[in-house]
Design an enzyme around this catalytic site. Structure first.
Site, short mmCIF file in Angstrom:
data_model
loop_
_atom_site.label_atom_id
_atom_site.label_comp_id
_atom_site.label_asym_id
_atom_site.label_seq_id
_atom_site.Cartn_x
_atom_site.Cartn_y
_atom_site.Cartn_z
N HIS A 92 0.71 -1.36 0.06
CA HIS A 92 0.07 -0.30 -0.11
C HIS A 92 1.21 1.38 0.13
O HIS A 92 2.12 0.93 0.70
CB HIS A 92 -0.95 -0.31 1.36
N HIS A 120 -3.61 9.10 0.52
CA HIS A 120 -3.26 7.48 0.07
C HIS A 120 -4.61 7.59 -0.82
O HIS A 120 -6.19 7.82 -0.69
CB HIS A 120 -3.10 6.73 1.01
N CYS A 146 -4.07 2.61 -5.95
CA CYS A 146 -3.23 3.67 -4.64
C CYS A 146 -1.68 3.90 -5.82
O CYS A 146 -1.23 4.44 -5.08
CB CYS A 146 -3.29 2.41 -3.44
#
Length: 232
Positions: A62, A74, A163
Protein backbone atom coordinates in the site's frame (compact mmCIF):
# COMPACT_ATOMS: atom_id res chain seq x y z
CA UNK A 1 -1.39 -37.88 -14.28
CA UNK A 2 -1.20 -34.16 -14.99
CA UNK A 3 -3.01 -32.03 -12.44
CA UNK A 4 -5.92 -29.86 -13.56
CA UNK A 5 -4.44 -26.33 -13.81
CA UNK A 6 -7.80 -24.55 -13.45
CA UNK A 7 -7.99 -24.60 -9.61
CA UNK A 8 -4.35 -23.51 -9.40
CA UNK A 9 -4.93 -20.70 -11.90
CA UNK A 10 -8.09 -19.58 -10.09
CA UNK A 11 -6.22 -19.56 -6.78
CA UNK A 12 -3.41 -17.51 -8.30
CA UNK A 13 -5.92 -15.09 -9.79
CA UNK A 14 -7.62 -14.61 -6.41
CA UNK A 15 -4.24 -13.98 -4.78
CA UNK A 16 -3.37 -11.32 -7.35
CA UNK A 17 -6.75 -9.65 -6.97
CA UNK A 18 -6.29 -9.50 -3.21
CA UNK A 19 -2.82 -8.09 -3.82
CA UNK A 20 -4.35 -5.08 -5.54
CA UNK A 21 -7.38 -4.57 -3.31
CA UNK A 22 -5.54 -3.78 -0.03
CA UNK A 23 -7.91 -5.82 2.16
CA UNK A 24 -6.81 -5.78 5.77
CA UNK A 25 -6.51 -9.18 7.50
CA UNK A 26 -9.13 -9.95 10.12
CA UNK A 27 -8.03 -11.47 13.42
CA UNK A 28 -8.84 -15.17 13.60
CA UNK A 29 -12.07 -15.97 15.39
CA UNK A 30 -12.82 -12.44 16.55
CA UNK A 31 -15.09 -11.41 13.69
CA UNK A 32 -13.92 -7.80 14.02
CA UNK A 33 -11.14 -5.70 12.60
CA UNK A 34 -7.79 -5.21 14.27
CA UNK A 35 -7.62 -1.66 15.66
CA UNK A 36 -4.79 0.51 14.35
CA UNK A 37 -1.85 1.31 16.65
CA UNK A 38 -2.18 4.17 19.09
CA UNK A 39 -0.92 7.62 18.01
CA UNK A 40 2.85 7.90 18.34
CA UNK A 41 3.43 4.27 17.41
CA UNK A 42 5.54 5.42 14.43
CA UNK A 43 8.48 7.79 14.61
CA UNK A 44 7.61 10.40 11.99
CA UNK A 45 10.62 12.61 12.68
CA UNK A 46 12.47 11.03 9.75
CA UNK A 47 9.61 11.68 7.31
CA UNK A 48 9.64 14.76 5.10
CA UNK A 49 6.65 16.37 3.44
CA UNK A 50 6.31 14.80 -0.02
CA UNK A 51 7.96 11.49 0.88
CA UNK A 52 6.51 8.37 -0.73
CA UNK A 53 5.58 5.83 1.94
CA UNK A 54 5.22 2.09 1.26
CA UNK A 55 3.66 -0.47 3.58
CA UNK A 56 4.54 -4.01 2.44
CA UNK A 57 1.95 -6.67 3.26
CA UNK A 58 1.92 -10.40 2.64
CA UNK A 59 0.27 -10.14 -0.79
CA UNK A 60 0.39 -6.44 -1.64
CA UNK A 61 1.99 -3.06 -1.02
CA UNK A 62 0.00 0.00 0.00
CA UNK A 63 1.26 3.48 -0.90
CA UNK A 64 0.81 7.05 0.29
CA UNK A 65 2.34 10.53 0.19
CA UNK A 66 3.40 12.06 3.49
CA UNK A 67 1.98 15.57 3.97
CA UNK A 68 3.67 16.43 7.25
CA UNK A 69 2.28 16.64 10.79
CA UNK A 70 1.54 12.90 10.93
CA UNK A 71 -0.75 13.05 7.86
CA UNK A 72 -0.67 10.76 4.81
CA UNK A 73 -2.63 11.14 1.57
CA UNK A 74 -3.50 7.79 0.03
CA UNK A 75 -6.10 6.27 -2.28
CA UNK A 76 -8.56 3.71 -0.91
CA UNK A 77 -11.47 1.99 -2.66
CA UNK A 78 -14.58 3.22 -0.85
CA UNK A 79 -18.29 3.10 -1.70
CA UNK A 80 -19.25 5.84 0.78
CA UNK A 81 -18.24 8.95 -1.26
CA UNK A 82 -20.63 7.85 -4.02
CA UNK A 83 -23.65 7.65 -1.70
CA UNK A 84 -23.12 10.46 0.80
CA UNK A 85 -21.40 13.81 1.12
CA UNK A 86 -21.13 13.60 4.90
CA UNK A 87 -17.41 14.20 5.47
CA UNK A 88 -17.55 12.92 9.04
CA UNK A 89 -18.76 9.51 7.86
CA UNK A 90 -16.36 9.36 4.93
CA UNK A 91 -13.37 10.26 7.09
CA UNK A 92 -13.92 7.31 9.41
CA UNK A 93 -11.48 4.43 8.87
CA UNK A 94 -12.53 2.45 5.79
CA UNK A 95 -13.98 -0.94 6.72
CA UNK A 96 -13.55 -4.07 4.60
CA UNK A 97 -17.22 -3.87 3.56
CA UNK A 98 -16.85 -0.29 2.32
CA UNK A 99 -13.61 -1.21 0.58
CA UNK A 100 -14.99 -4.26 -1.26
CA UNK A 101 -18.13 -2.38 -2.35
CA UNK A 102 -15.90 0.43 -3.57
CA UNK A 103 -13.91 -2.01 -5.72
CA UNK A 104 -17.11 -3.41 -7.21
CA UNK A 105 -18.56 0.07 -7.83
CA UNK A 106 -15.15 1.33 -9.07
CA UNK A 107 -15.20 4.27 -6.69
CA UNK A 108 -12.53 5.46 -4.27
CA UNK A 109 -11.31 8.48 -2.41
CA UNK A 110 -7.94 10.07 -1.95
CA UNK A 111 -8.08 10.60 1.78
CA UNK A 112 -5.83 12.02 4.46
CA UNK A 113 -5.25 9.79 7.49
CA UNK A 114 -2.79 9.59 10.33
CA UNK A 115 0.34 7.53 9.77
CA UNK A 116 -1.09 4.96 12.19
CA UNK A 117 -4.33 4.54 10.24
CA UNK A 118 -2.47 4.47 6.93
CA UNK A 119 0.14 1.87 7.91
CA UNK A 120 -2.17 -0.19 10.13
CA UNK A 121 0.68 -1.76 12.07
CA UNK A 122 2.88 -2.53 9.07
CA UNK A 123 6.47 -1.46 8.56
CA UNK A 124 7.03 1.66 6.46
CA UNK A 125 9.57 2.16 3.67
CA UNK A 126 10.43 5.72 2.67
CA UNK A 127 11.07 6.68 -0.98
CA UNK A 128 11.89 3.06 -1.78
CA UNK A 129 10.74 3.53 -5.39
CA UNK A 130 13.05 6.46 -6.12
CA UNK A 131 15.74 4.10 -7.38
CA UNK A 132 13.42 2.97 -10.18
CA UNK A 133 12.76 6.47 -11.49
CA UNK A 134 16.14 8.18 -10.95
CA UNK A 135 15.98 11.60 -12.67
CA UNK A 136 12.15 11.64 -12.70
CA UNK A 137 11.80 12.39 -8.98
CA UNK A 138 9.92 15.66 -8.48
CA UNK A 139 10.53 18.01 -5.59
CA UNK A 140 8.99 17.01 -2.26
CA UNK A 141 6.78 20.08 -2.13
CA UNK A 142 5.52 19.44 -5.66
CA UNK A 143 4.69 15.84 -4.74
CA UNK A 144 2.78 16.93 -1.63
CA UNK A 145 0.96 19.67 -3.54
CA UNK A 146 -0.16 17.19 -6.22
CA UNK A 147 -1.44 14.81 -3.56
CA UNK A 148 -3.40 17.56 -1.79
CA UNK A 149 -5.02 18.67 -5.04
CA UNK A 150 -6.34 15.14 -5.64
CA UNK A 151 -7.91 14.67 -2.19
CA UNK A 152 -11.55 13.66 -2.56
CA UNK A 153 -13.72 11.18 -4.45
CA UNK A 154 -12.30 9.61 -7.59
CA UNK A 155 -12.81 6.72 -9.99
CA UNK A 156 -11.07 3.47 -9.11
CA UNK A 157 -9.77 0.46 -10.98
CA UNK A 158 -7.72 -2.39 -9.59
CA UNK A 159 -5.56 -2.33 -12.70
CA UNK A 160 -5.70 1.16 -14.14
CA UNK A 161 -6.15 3.59 -11.23
CA UNK A 162 -5.04 2.30 -7.83
CA UNK A 163 -2.99 3.63 -4.91
CA UNK A 164 0.29 3.00 -6.72
CA UNK A 165 -0.81 5.01 -9.76
CA UNK A 166 -1.69 7.84 -7.37
CA UNK A 167 1.68 8.05 -5.64
CA UNK A 168 3.79 7.60 -8.77
CA UNK A 169 1.90 10.45 -10.43
CA UNK A 170 2.46 12.65 -7.39
CA UNK A 171 6.17 11.96 -6.90
CA UNK A 172 7.38 11.07 -10.41
CA UNK A 173 4.86 12.73 -12.72
CA UNK A 174 3.86 9.41 -14.34
CA UNK A 175 1.01 7.21 -13.13
CA UNK A 176 2.31 3.64 -13.26
CA UNK A 177 1.82 0.49 -11.20
CA UNK A 178 4.39 -2.29 -10.98
CA UNK A 179 1.84 -4.43 -9.12
CA UNK A 180 -0.45 -4.12 -12.15
CA UNK A 181 2.42 -5.17 -14.43
CA UNK A 182 2.94 -8.31 -12.34
CA UNK A 183 -0.77 -9.08 -12.48
CA UNK A 184 -0.83 -8.69 -16.27
CA UNK A 185 2.14 -11.02 -16.60
CA UNK A 186 0.19 -13.60 -14.59
CA UNK A 187 -2.76 -13.14 -16.95
CA UNK A 188 -0.50 -13.74 -19.95
CA UNK A 189 0.85 -16.93 -18.37
CA UNK A 190 -2.69 -18.22 -17.85
CA UNK A 191 -3.72 -17.37 -21.42
CA UNK A 192 -0.64 -19.04 -22.90
CA UNK A 193 -1.47 -22.25 -21.06
CA UNK A 194 -3.96 -23.94 -23.42
CA UNK A 195 -5.11 -26.16 -20.55
CA UNK A 196 -6.38 -23.12 -18.61
CA UNK A 197 -9.29 -22.26 -20.89
CA UNK A 198 -11.87 -22.13 -18.12
CA UNK A 199 -9.64 -20.07 -15.84
CA UNK A 200 -9.06 -17.57 -18.66
CA UNK A 201 -12.78 -17.25 -19.29
CA UNK A 202 -13.43 -16.65 -15.60
CA UNK A 203 -10.61 -14.11 -15.60
CA UNK A 204 -12.16 -12.22 -18.49
CA UNK A 205 -15.60 -12.19 -16.89
CA UNK A 206 -14.14 -11.05 -13.56
CA UNK A 207 -12.36 -8.19 -15.30
CA UNK A 208 -15.68 -7.00 -16.76
CA UNK A 209 -17.40 -7.09 -13.38
CA UNK A 210 -14.65 -5.82 -11.08
CA UNK A 211 -11.64 -4.39 -12.87
CA UNK A 212 -13.18 -1.68 -14.98
CA UNK A 213 -12.01 -3.19 -18.29
CA UNK A 214 -14.09 -2.20 -21.31
CA UNK A 215 -15.87 -5.11 -23.03
CA UNK A 216 -14.02 -4.39 -26.28
CA UNK A 217 -10.78 -5.00 -24.40
CA UNK A 218 -11.96 -7.94 -22.37
CA UNK A 219 -13.79 -10.08 -24.91
CA UNK A 220 -10.65 -10.87 -26.92
CA UNK A 221 -9.05 -11.94 -23.64
CA UNK A 222 -11.92 -14.36 -23.09
CA UNK A 223 -11.85 -15.91 -26.55
CA UNK A 224 -8.09 -16.05 -27.18
CA UNK A 225 -7.74 -19.25 -25.05
CA UNK A 226 -10.47 -20.92 -27.10
CA UNK A 227 -8.70 -20.09 -30.36
CA UNK A 228 -5.44 -21.39 -28.94
CA UNK A 229 -7.16 -24.54 -27.73
CA UNK A 230 -8.81 -25.12 -31.11
CA UNK A 231 -5.50 -24.51 -32.91
CA UNK A 232 -3.81 -27.06 -30.68
Amino acid sequence: TMKNPVPQAASLLLEKLMLLVHIRPLPGGSGGETPPPAPGYYDTSCFKRGDLLEVPRTLFIHFGIYLGENRVAHMMPDILPSITSDRRQIQQVVTNKRLILGVIARTASVRVDTVEDFAYGGSILVNHMDRLFEDQVLGNEEAAHRAEKLVGATAYSLLWNNCEHFVTYCRYGAAVSFQTDKFCETVKMIIRDQRSVLASVLLGLASIVCLGVAPSTTLPTIFIPFFLWMAG
